[in-house]
Scaffold this motif. Structure first.
Motif, PDB file in Angstrom:
ATOM      1  N   SER A  35       0.836  -1.209   0.000  1.00  0.00           N
ATOM      2  CA  SER A  35       0.000   0.000   0.000  1.00  0.00           C
ATOM      3  C   SER A  35       0.868   1.255   0.000  1.00  0.00           C
ATOM      4  O   SER A  35       0.527   2.254  -0.647  1.00  0.00           O
ATOM      5  N   SER A  36       1.991   1.223   0.709  1.00  0.00           N
ATOM      6  CA  SER A  36       2.907   2.375   0.695  1.00  0.00           C
ATOM      7  C   SER A  36       3.515   2.564  -0.692  1.00  0.00           C
ATOM      8  O   SER A  36       3.642   3.696  -1.181  1.00  0.00           O
ATOM      9  N   LEU A  37       3.888   1.454  -1.343  1.00  0.00           N
ATOM     10  CA  LEU A  37       4.442   1.523  -2.688  1.00  0.00           C
ATOM     11  C   LEU A  37       3.417   2.082  -3.667  1.00  0.00           C
ATOM     12  O   LEU A  37       3.717   2.974  -4.476  1.00  0.00           O
ATOM     13  N   ASN A  38       2.187   1.598  -3.585  1.00  0.00           N
ATOM     14  CA  ASN A  38       1.134   2.077  -4.484  1.00  0.00           C
ATOM     15  C   ASN A  38       0.825   3.547  -4.254  1.00  0.00           C
ATOM     16  O   ASN A  38       0.506   4.287  -5.198  1.00  0.00           O
ATOM     17  N   HIS A  39       0.927   3.995  -3.002  1.00  0.00           N
ATOM     18  CA  HIS A  39       0.680   5.406  -2.705  1.00  0.00           C
ATOM     19  C   HIS A  39       1.744   6.286  -3.362  1.00  0.00           C
ATOM     20  O   HIS A  39       1.421   7.334  -3.938  1.00  0.00           O
ATOM     21  N   LEU A  40       2.996   5.868  -3.309  1.00  0.00           N
ATOM     22  CA  LEU A  40       4.062   6.628  -3.961  1.00  0.00           C
ATOM     23  C   LEU A  40       3.836   6.713  -5.469  1.00  0.00           C
ATOM     24  O   LEU A  40       4.039   7.762  -6.088  1.00  0.00           O
ATOM     25  N   ILE A  41       3.403   5.615  -6.040  1.00  0.00           N
ATOM     26  CA  ILE A  41       3.117   5.601  -7.476  1.00  0.00           C
ATOM     27  C   ILE A  41       1.982   6.572  -7.799  1.00  0.00           C
ATOM     28  O   ILE A  41       2.047   7.331  -8.778  1.00  0.00           O
ATOM     29  N   SER A  42       0.943   6.582  -6.962  1.00  0.00           N
ATOM     30  CA  SER A  42      -0.210   7.449  -7.215  1.00  0.00           C
ATOM     31  C   SER A  42       0.145   8.927  -7.133  1.00  0.00           C
ATOM     32  O   SER A  42      -0.510   9.764  -7.765  1.00  0.00           O
ATOM     33  N   PHE A 109       0.532  15.959   0.717  1.00  0.00           N
ATOM     34  CA  PHE A 109       0.835  17.374   0.603  1.00  0.00           C
ATOM     35  C   PHE A 109      -0.438  18.092   0.180  1.00  0.00           C
ATOM     36  O   PHE A 109      -1.400  17.453  -0.276  1.00  0.00           O
ATOM     37  N   PRO A 110      -0.531  19.405   0.344  1.00  0.00           N
ATOM     38  CA  PRO A 110      -1.768  20.103   0.025  1.00  0.00           C
ATOM     39  C   PRO A 110      -2.255  19.824  -1.395  1.00  0.00           C
ATOM     40  O   PRO A 110      -1.483  19.903  -2.349  1.00  0.00           O
ATOM     41  N   PHE A 111      -3.520  19.426  -1.487  1.00  0.00           N
ATOM     42  CA  PHE A 111      -4.186  19.170  -2.771  1.00  0.00           C
ATOM     43  C   PHE A 111      -3.568  18.008  -3.550  1.00  0.00           C
ATOM     44  O   PHE A 111      -3.633  17.971  -4.771  1.00  0.00           O
ATOM     45  N   CYS A 112      -2.985  17.049  -2.829  1.00  0.00           N
ATOM     46  CA  CYS A 112      -2.305  15.943  -3.516  1.00  0.00           C
ATOM     47  C   CYS A 112      -3.271  15.025  -4.259  1.00  0.00           C
ATOM     48  O   CYS A 112      -2.843  14.233  -5.098  1.00  0.00           O
ATOM     49  N   GLU A 113      -4.559  15.120  -3.976  1.00  0.00           N
ATOM     50  CA  GLU A 113      -5.538  14.320  -4.717  1.00  0.00           C
ATOM     51  C   GLU A 113      -5.634  14.753  -6.178  1.00  0.00           C
ATOM     52  O   GLU A 113      -6.026  13.958  -7.039  1.00  0.00           O
ATOM     53  N   ASP A 114      -5.284  16.024  -6.444  1.00  0.00           N
ATOM     54  CA  ASP A 114      -5.437  16.563  -7.790  1.00  0.00           C
ATOM     55  C   ASP A 114      -4.126  17.035  -8.412  1.00  0.00           C
ATOM     56  O   ASP A 114      -4.107  17.388  -9.590  1.00  0.00           O
ATOM     57  N   LEU A 120       4.208  19.800  -7.487  1.00  0.00           N
ATOM     58  CA  LEU A 120       4.552  20.372  -6.182  1.00  0.00           C
ATOM     59  C   LEU A 120       5.971  20.909  -6.171  1.00  0.00           C
ATOM     60  O   LEU A 120       6.208  22.067  -5.798  1.00  0.00           O
ATOM     61  N   VAL A 121       6.945  20.091  -6.560  1.00  0.00           N
ATOM     62  CA  VAL A 121       8.335  20.525  -6.439  1.00  0.00           C
ATOM     63  C   VAL A 121       8.649  21.647  -7.429  1.00  0.00           C
ATOM     64  O   VAL A 121       9.490  22.499  -7.152  1.00  0.00           O
ATOM     65  N   GLN A 272     -11.290   9.905  13.260  1.00  0.00           N
ATOM     66  CA  GLN A 272     -11.118   9.049  12.078  1.00  0.00           C
ATOM     67  C   GLN A 272     -10.290   9.769  11.024  1.00  0.00           C
ATOM     68  O   GLN A 272     -10.502  10.952  10.758  1.00  0.00           O
ATOM     69  N   PHE A 273      -9.339   9.062  10.438  1.00  0.00           N
ATOM     70  CA  PHE A 273      -8.564   9.639   9.342  1.00  0.00           C
ATOM     71  C   PHE A 273      -9.265   9.340   8.029  1.00  0.00           C
ATOM     72  O   PHE A 273      -9.584   8.190   7.722  1.00  0.00           O
ATOM     73  N   HIS A 274      -9.513  10.381   7.257  1.00  0.00           N
ATOM     74  CA  HIS A 274     -10.254  10.247   5.997  1.00  0.00           C
ATOM     75  C   HIS A 274      -9.335  10.134   4.784  1.00  0.00           C
ATOM     76  O   HIS A 274      -9.822  10.183   3.653  1.00  0.00           O
ATOM     77  N   TRP A 275      -8.044  10.000   5.003  1.00  0.00           N
ATOM     78  CA  TRP A 275      -7.071   9.908   3.913  1.00  0.00           C
ATOM     79  C   TRP A 275      -7.238  11.105   2.963  1.00  0.00           C
ATOM     80  O   TRP A 275      -7.277  10.966   1.749  1.00  0.00           O
ATOM     81  N   SER A 276      -7.294  12.271   3.572  1.00  0.00           N
ATOM     82  CA  SER A 276      -7.599  13.507   2.841  1.00  0.00           C
ATOM     83  C   SER A 276      -6.591  14.591   3.201  1.00  0.00           C
ATOM     84  O   SER A 276      -6.342  14.849   4.378  1.00  0.00           O
ATOM     85  N   SER A 277      -6.042  15.244   2.191  1.00  0.00           N
ATOM     86  CA  SER A 277      -5.143  16.368   2.449  1.00  0.00           C
ATOM     87  C   SER A 277      -5.900  17.535   3.074  1.00  0.00           C
ATOM     88  O   SER A 277      -5.348  18.272   3.899  1.00  0.00           O
ATOM     89  N   MET A 278      -7.180  17.706   2.704  1.00  0.00           N
ATOM     90  CA  MET A 278      -7.962  18.797   3.276  1.00  0.00           C
ATOM     91  C   MET A 278      -8.145  18.606   4.779  1.00  0.00           C
ATOM     92  O   MET A 278      -8.072  19.572   5.550  1.00  0.00           O
TER      93      MET A 278
END
Length: 292
Positions: A35-42, A109-114, A120-121, A272-278
Motif C-alpha cells: 500500500s505504501s508503494l502504491n501510494h508513492l506511485i499514485s 501534501f496540500p491538494f495531492c488528490e489533484d 509540487l516541487v 477518524q482519518f479520511h485519507w484527505s489532504s484537506m
C-alpha cells in the motif's frame, strides 16, 4: 533493476536510475509495504528505490513503463541504513528531488488528490525553496483486539490535537537558537513518551528535498544545510506536508517493553482519518503556504 547490496548501487550510473522525483521506500517488514508503494506511485514519483533485506519479496515490475523501480538489498533495520542509502542517492542525482519513507507510511501534501509531486516541487522551486518540511502524523487502529499490530487502513485514527513545538538549538556550543527551526512533538510519541527514547520523540522530518553536492541526511532526519530544515522562508509562510505513519503504533504494540502496557491508543482527541489532504490542513497538520 536489482542491486545485490549497497556497494553495487553506489557503483551504478545516475542515468540508469531514471529521472526524478525519486522516492526511497525503506521496507522494514511486509506490513503495508504494497500500500505504501502504491501510494508513492499514485503521487507521481517517476523512480522508486525499494530498500529491503534479502528475505523480503518485492514486486518484479512497476505497473507502468513510465516508472523506474529499483531494489537495493540492504539490511533496512540496521542502524544508519536510512542515511546510508539516502546519502548515496544524493551523491548520484544532484538537482533532483528526493522523498524517503518507510513501509506503513504515506506522504500527503496540500491538494495531492489533484496535483502530482512533480507539480509540487516545480512550484516549491519557484518559491526559491529547496526542501519541504514534513510532520510525521501517527496513525493507529481503534480496535487492537482485531488489529493487534495497530495497523488498520480502513479504520485508521489520528490525534486531532496535542501537537506543540519548542525552540531548536544548535551551533558549535549547542546553545545557538536556530532561525526558523523548531522541534515538533505530538501524537503517540508524546502520549506514550515513557516508551520512546528522547531522541526519537520529534515528529518533524525534512522528508522531501532537492539533492545537491555535499548535502547529507543526518540521523535525526535533518539535513546538513540548515536552511533546508526551516519551516518557512524569511518572507512568507512556506508549504509543509505530512507523512501519515503507522510505524510508531506498530512498534509500540510489537516491542516487548511496551506492548503489555498498551491496551488502547484511543483517547478523547482521537478522530477518524479520511485519507484527505484537506482534513490534514483543517487540523493544522500541514500548511499550503501560497499554493492555491
Amino acid at each position: 533493476m536489482e542491486f545485490s547490496n549497497l556497494s553495487d548501487f553506489k557503483g551504478a550510473t545516475a542515468s540508469s536510475l531514471g529521472k526524478g522525483p525519486y522516492a526511497v521506500l525503506i521496507a522494514e517488514d511486509r506490513v503495508e509495504f504494497e500500500s505504501s508503494l502504491n501510494h508513492l506511485i499514485s503521487l507521481g514519483f517517476r523512480a522508486i528505490l525499494i530498500v529491503a533485506p534479502d528475505e523480503l519479496p518485492v514486486p518484479d515490475e512497476p505497473p507502468s513503463s513510465e516508472i523506474k523501480q529499483h531494489v537495493i538489498r540492504h539490511p533496512s533495520r540496521q542502524p544508519g541504513a536510512t542515511e546510508e542509502v539516502v546519502n548515496a542517492l544524493i551523491e548520484k542525482v544532484p538537482g533532483q528531488w528526493i522523498h524517503y519513507c518507510y513501509n506503513g507510511e504515506y506522504l500527503f501534501f496540500p491538494f495531492c488528490e489533484d496535483r502530482t509531486v512533480g507539480e509540487l516541487v516545480t512550484w516549491v522551486m519557484e518559491e526559491r525553496r529547496e526542501a519541504v518540511l514534513t510532520y510525521v502524523i501517527d496513525l493507529y487502529a481503534g480496535d487492537l483486539t482485531a488489529h493487534p499490530n495497530a495497523v488498520d487502513l480502513d479504520g485508521a485514527l489520528l490525534d486531532s490535537s496535542g501537537y506543540y513545538a519548542d525552540t531548536r538549538k544548535g551551533g558549535v556550543e549547542g546553545d545557538e537558537v536556530m532561525e526558523r527551526q523548531l522541534n515538533f512533538y505530538g501524537g503517540l510519541r508524546w502520549r506514550f513518551e515513557e516508551h520512546v527514547a528522547k531522541p526519537k520523540r520529534k515528529i518533524d522530518r525534512t522528508g522531501l528535498f532537492q539533492a545537491k553536492p555535499g548535502l547529507r541526511l543526518r540521523e535525526d532526519h535533518t539535513l546538513t544545510d540548515e536552511e533546508m530544515n526551516t519551516y518557512a522562508c524569511p518572507w512568507h509562510h512556506s508549504l509543509t506536508a505530512s507523512i501519515c505513519s503507522f510505524r510508531v503504533a506498530k512498534a509500540l504494540r510489537t516491542n516487548p517493553g511496551s506492548r503489555h502496557d498498551i491496551s488502547d491508543f484511543r483517547w478523547h482527541k482521537s478522530t477518524q482519518f479520511h485519507w484527505s489532504s484537506m482534513q490534514l490542513m483543517e487540523l493544522g497538520l500541514m500548511e499550503p503556504g501560497q499554493w492555491f
